[in-house]
Design a protein around this motif. Structure first.
Motif, PDB file in Angstrom:
ATOM      1  N   ASP A 195       0.858  -1.185   0.000  1.00 42.22           N
ATOM      2  CA  ASP A 195       0.000   0.000   0.000  1.00 42.22           C
ATOM      3  C   ASP A 195       0.893   1.233   0.000  1.00 42.22           C
ATOM      4  O   ASP A 195       1.454   1.604   1.030  1.00 42.22           O
ATOM      5  N   ASN A 249      -9.906  -5.968  -3.536  1.00 39.53           N
ATOM      6  CA  ASN A 249      -9.943  -4.705  -4.281  1.00 39.53           C
ATOM      7  C   ASN A 249     -11.278  -4.447  -4.943  1.00 39.53           C
ATOM      8  O   ASN A 249     -11.655  -3.280  -5.132  1.00 39.53           O
ATOM      9  N   ARG A 252     -13.346  -2.707  -2.393  1.00 40.46           N
ATOM     10  CA  ARG A 252     -13.097  -1.254  -2.324  1.00 40.46           C
ATOM     11  C   ARG A 252     -13.774  -0.528  -3.492  1.00 40.46           C
ATOM     12  O   ARG A 252     -14.468   0.473  -3.308  1.00 40.46           O
ATOM     13  N   THR A 291     -15.277   7.445   1.200  1.00 35.08           N
ATOM     14  CA  THR A 291     -15.659   8.832   0.895  1.00 35.08           C
ATOM     15  C   THR A 291     -15.766   9.039  -0.616  1.00 35.08           C
ATOM     16  O   THR A 291     -15.007   8.435  -1.379  1.00 35.08           O
ATOM     17  N   TYR A 363      -3.245  10.511  -8.000  1.00 35.76           N
ATOM     18  CA  TYR A 363      -4.474   9.715  -7.924  1.00 35.76           C
ATOM     19  C   TYR A 363      -5.052   9.668  -6.525  1.00 35.76           C
ATOM     20  O   TYR A 363      -6.243   9.343  -6.347  1.00 35.76           O
TER      21      TYR A 363
HETATM   22  N1  SAJ Z   1     -10.868   6.529  -3.119  1.00 32.86           N
HETATM   23  C1  SAJ Z   1     -12.072   7.178  -2.975  1.00 32.86           C
HETATM   24  N2  SAJ Z   1     -12.787   6.983  -1.829  1.00 32.86           N
HETATM   25  C2  SAJ Z   1     -12.346   6.159  -0.840  1.00 32.86           C
HETATM   26  C3  SAJ Z   1     -11.112   5.499  -1.007  1.00 32.86           C
HETATM   27  C4  SAJ Z   1     -10.386   5.699  -2.152  1.00 32.86           C
HETATM   28  O1  SAJ Z   1     -12.512   7.926  -3.851  1.00 32.86           O
HETATM   29  O2  SAJ Z   1     -13.022   6.043   0.179  1.00 32.86           O
HETATM   30  C5  SAJ Z   1     -10.109   6.695  -4.352  1.00 32.86           C
HETATM   31  C6  SAJ Z   1      -8.718   7.249  -4.127  1.00 32.86           C
HETATM   32  O3  SAJ Z   1      -8.713   8.652  -4.144  1.00 32.86           O
HETATM   33  C7  SAJ Z   1      -7.963   6.663  -5.312  1.00 32.86           C
HETATM   34  C8  SAJ Z   1      -8.639   5.316  -5.543  1.00 32.86           C
HETATM   35  O4  SAJ Z   1      -9.912   5.411  -4.929  1.00 32.86           O
HETATM   36  O5  SAJ Z   1      -8.130   7.468  -6.441  1.00 32.86           O
HETATM   37  C9  SAJ Z   1      -7.875   4.141  -4.950  1.00 32.86           C
HETATM   38  O6  SAJ Z   1      -7.593   4.484  -3.640  1.00 32.86           O
HETATM   39  P1  SAJ Z   1      -7.064   3.396  -2.537  1.00 32.86           P
HETATM   40  O7  SAJ Z   1      -7.147   4.041  -1.207  1.00 32.86           O
HETATM   41  O8  SAJ Z   1      -7.781   2.132  -2.716  1.00 32.86           O
HETATM   42  O9  SAJ Z   1      -5.525   3.298  -2.837  1.00 32.86           O
HETATM   43  P2  SAJ Z   1      -4.677   2.355  -3.744  1.00 32.86           P
HETATM   44  O10 SAJ Z   1      -5.083   2.359  -5.162  1.00 32.86           O
HETATM   45  O11 SAJ Z   1      -3.283   2.722  -3.415  1.00 32.86           O
HETATM   46  O12 SAJ Z   1      -5.023   0.910  -3.197  1.00 32.86           O
HETATM   47  C10 SAJ Z   1      -4.071   0.227  -2.440  1.00 32.86           C
HETATM   48  C11 SAJ Z   1      -4.503  -1.198  -2.548  1.00 32.86           C
HETATM   49  N3  SAJ Z   1      -3.442  -2.062  -2.119  1.00 32.86           N
HETATM   50  C12 SAJ Z   1      -3.219  -3.188  -2.831  1.00 32.86           C
HETATM   51  O13 SAJ Z   1      -3.835  -3.476  -3.825  1.00 32.86           O
HETATM   52  C13 SAJ Z   1      -2.138  -4.040  -2.327  1.00 32.86           C
HETATM   53  C14 SAJ Z   1      -5.718  -1.455  -1.706  1.00 32.86           C
HETATM   54  O14 SAJ Z   1      -5.952  -2.874  -1.580  1.00 32.86           O
HETATM   55  C15 SAJ Z   1      -5.555  -0.893  -0.338  1.00 32.86           C
HETATM   56  O15 SAJ Z   1      -6.707  -1.168   0.428  1.00 32.86           O
HETATM   57  C16 SAJ Z   1      -5.372   0.606  -0.482  1.00 32.86           C
HETATM   58  O16 SAJ Z   1      -4.097   0.756  -1.133  1.00 32.86           O
HETATM   59  C17 SAJ Z   1      -5.377   1.313   0.842  1.00 32.86           C
HETATM   60  O17 SAJ Z   1      -5.931   0.767   1.806  1.00 32.86           O
HETATM   61  O18 SAJ Z   1      -4.896   2.449   0.872  1.00 32.86           O
END
Ligand code: SAJ
Length: 463
Positions: A195, A249, A252, A291, A363
């Motif tokens: 992450d 994922n 999420r 969010t 991002y």
């Molecule tokens: N986002 C939103 N609302 C949210 C959370 C995220 O709009 O509530 C957006 C972010 O701004 C971004 C995108 O979604 O544009 C992805 O955000 P993310 O927090 O999921 O971050 P990532 O892409 O770095 O996801 C990684 C992933 N890690 C792996 O795949 C090993 C994810 O599984 C993790 O849960 C995440 O990091 C994390 O927890 O931060």
């Protein structure tokens, strides 16, 4: 009869790595993995030393293994060979001692695979232009492993992919060169859980799921990973391990899609979605806070679920939640531009000819990564509508996507020169109080202004 000699189980036929068959190999005892792990007499080669591979290289080196990072990017290989990091989460100081001791190396040479006891594949799994899985990196890595296959090797795939990849694509390519899975080849899948910018969880303390092609494969790979990761979570198969990551994922992406639609509904109901989410989040059970935002960025969350829906389409099934979430999340940049248009209209201004300042283009907050960033679509759409655009992002010096190339302004930019300020990415280290005070009008897509007091009425419009 060609002469065979073993050099620590590396079969060599007339000087070349042998393409072996089961009969030949039975003459050579497959290495005793448990003993080799205990004695650290294992050479690990990591294919792909990016944000996933480099932390793994470091953990294997820290655990006392010989480890080589193999990559096609000369810049990464050159830097790692000098003990210099190129990933924000890994310090050069942590790499340098292992490089100077000679246990941690980097190479552009594929032939290093013939000297590997264990090979970990950490290559990209992007989508192609039609949003389908691009398996070319995994196929190329597996082809290289096959060309240099040695009996007794352990091969672990970490790249996120659809269920069935290890069994249907990787295994046959290795069996074609004589590998016998569970006897001369120990094959597993273990999803990466890196992450970026997470200061709490790193490679060692993030539980690691592993699925083996056979029980012996599982045991061998669990034994190896247990040396570098505190908690290893064995599952029943490589398919299961591949699916675990996609559930994580997809969970999420679908929940972000849900909360984005809730934001759209709340706006139509004239309700503050941020107040609703904060209040819902007080529920101590049965709720997990997500969010709304301008869209879904990064190379995991927008991509991984589509690997799953693609696989199910091949089985004549539509993964409805995945496809619906993708529709909603992909449409958020357009929704943001519509809200910006409405905000300008309310001040008798059109987008065309307006000067618009975009705050934050990465991002997500506090990273420099631009991959799939929603800011790309927001800026492109505003550009198409005739807006004059500038941006400021302390993590991103240059924005260059499609027809737009811009240099970041400095953090002390005077927002009063713009007709509209749009907060797209809410980096922590930014003076939002000054930004709002100077701006004529702010569209806040991240609730970055939530802590500000005495904001003039109508100054800030939120998603
Ligand atoms: N986002 C939103 N609302 C949210 C959370 C995220 O709009 O509530 C957006 C972010 O701004 C971004 C995108 O979604 O544009 C992805 O955000 P993310 O927090 O999921 O971050 P990532 O892409 O770095 O996801 C990684 C992933 N890690 C792996 O795949 C090993 C994810 O599984 C993790 O849960 C995440 O990091 C994390 O927890 O931060």
């Amino acid at each position: 009869m060609a002469n065979f000699k073993t050099n620590d189980l590396r079969l060599v036929r007339n000087g070349m790595p042998a393409a072996t068959d089961a009969a030949t190999v039975t003459r050579f005892k497959v290495m005793d993995w448990a003993e080799k792990i205990r004695s650290r007499d294992v050479h690990v080669v990591v294919i792909g030393i990016g944000y996933v591979g480099l932390p793994l290289v470091l953990e294997f080196a820290k655990a006392g293994f010989r480890v080589t990072g193999y990559d096609k990017d000369p810049r990464k290989v050159e830097k790692l060979s000098r003990g210099e990091s190129y990933i924000e989460d890994i310090s050069s100081d942590s790499l340098r001692p292992h490089v100077s001791e000679g246990r941690l190396k980097a190479t552009l040479e594929e032939s290093v695979l013939a000297t590997a006891d264990a090979i970990v594949v950490c290559v990209p799994t992007p989508l192609n232009k039609t949003k389908e899985p691009d398996m070319s990196y995994i196929a190329a890595a597996t082809d290289a492993i096959a060309r240099h296959f040695q009996p007794g090797q352990c091969v672990i795939l970490e790249s996120t992919t659809y269920p069935g990849t290890t069994k249907e694509l990787v295994a046959p390519m290795l069996e074609r060169v004589g590998a016998v899975i569970g006897e001369t080849l120990f094959l597993a899948f273990s999803p990466e859980r890196v992450d970026p910018a997470n200061e709490t969880y790193g490679t060692r303390n993030t539980p690691k799921v592993i699925g083996g092609a056979t029980p012996k494969c599982l045991d061998t790979c669990v034994a190896l990973y247990s040396q570098i990761i505190d908690t290893v979570v064995p599952v029943s198969s490589t398919d299961a391990a591949e699916m675990v990551k996609l559930l994580e994922n997809t969970f999420r992406a679908v929940n972000i899609g849900l909360v984005n639609e809730v934001a759209i509904m709340c706006h139509k109901l004239n309700i503050d979605v941020w107040e609703i989410i904060d209040a819902a989040a007080t529920k101590p059970f049965g709720f997990m806070k997500f969010t709304p935002g301008p869209g879904l960025g990064g190379h995991c969350i927008p991509v991984d679920p589509l690997y799953l829906s693609w696989k199910l389409r091949a089985l004549k099934y539509t993964a409805q939640f995945i496809e619906l979430a993708d529709d909603i999340n992909s449409n958020m940049p357009s929704y943001v531009v519509q809200r910006a248009t409405d905000a300008l209209n309310a001040h008798s201004r059109s987008v065309r000819g307006s000067k618009i300042l975009i705050v934050g283009v990465a991002y997500k907050r506090d990273v420099s990564d631009m991959r799939e960033s929603p800011a790309i679509d927001v800026i492109e759409l505003l550009h198409q509508k005739g807006a004059e655009i500038a941006f400021v992002d302390p993590f991103v010096p240059v924005f260059s996507e499609g027809t737009v190339t811009l240099n970041s302004l400095t953090k002390d930019v005077d927002a009063s020169e713009f007709d509209l300020t749009i907060i797209v990415t809410d980096h922590t280290d930014f003076d939002y109080e000054r930004l709002v005070r100077q701006s004529k009008l702010v569209l806040d897509t991240r609730n970055a202004t939530r802590k500000l007091k005495d904001i003039p009425a109508g100054r800030v419009v939120k998603l």
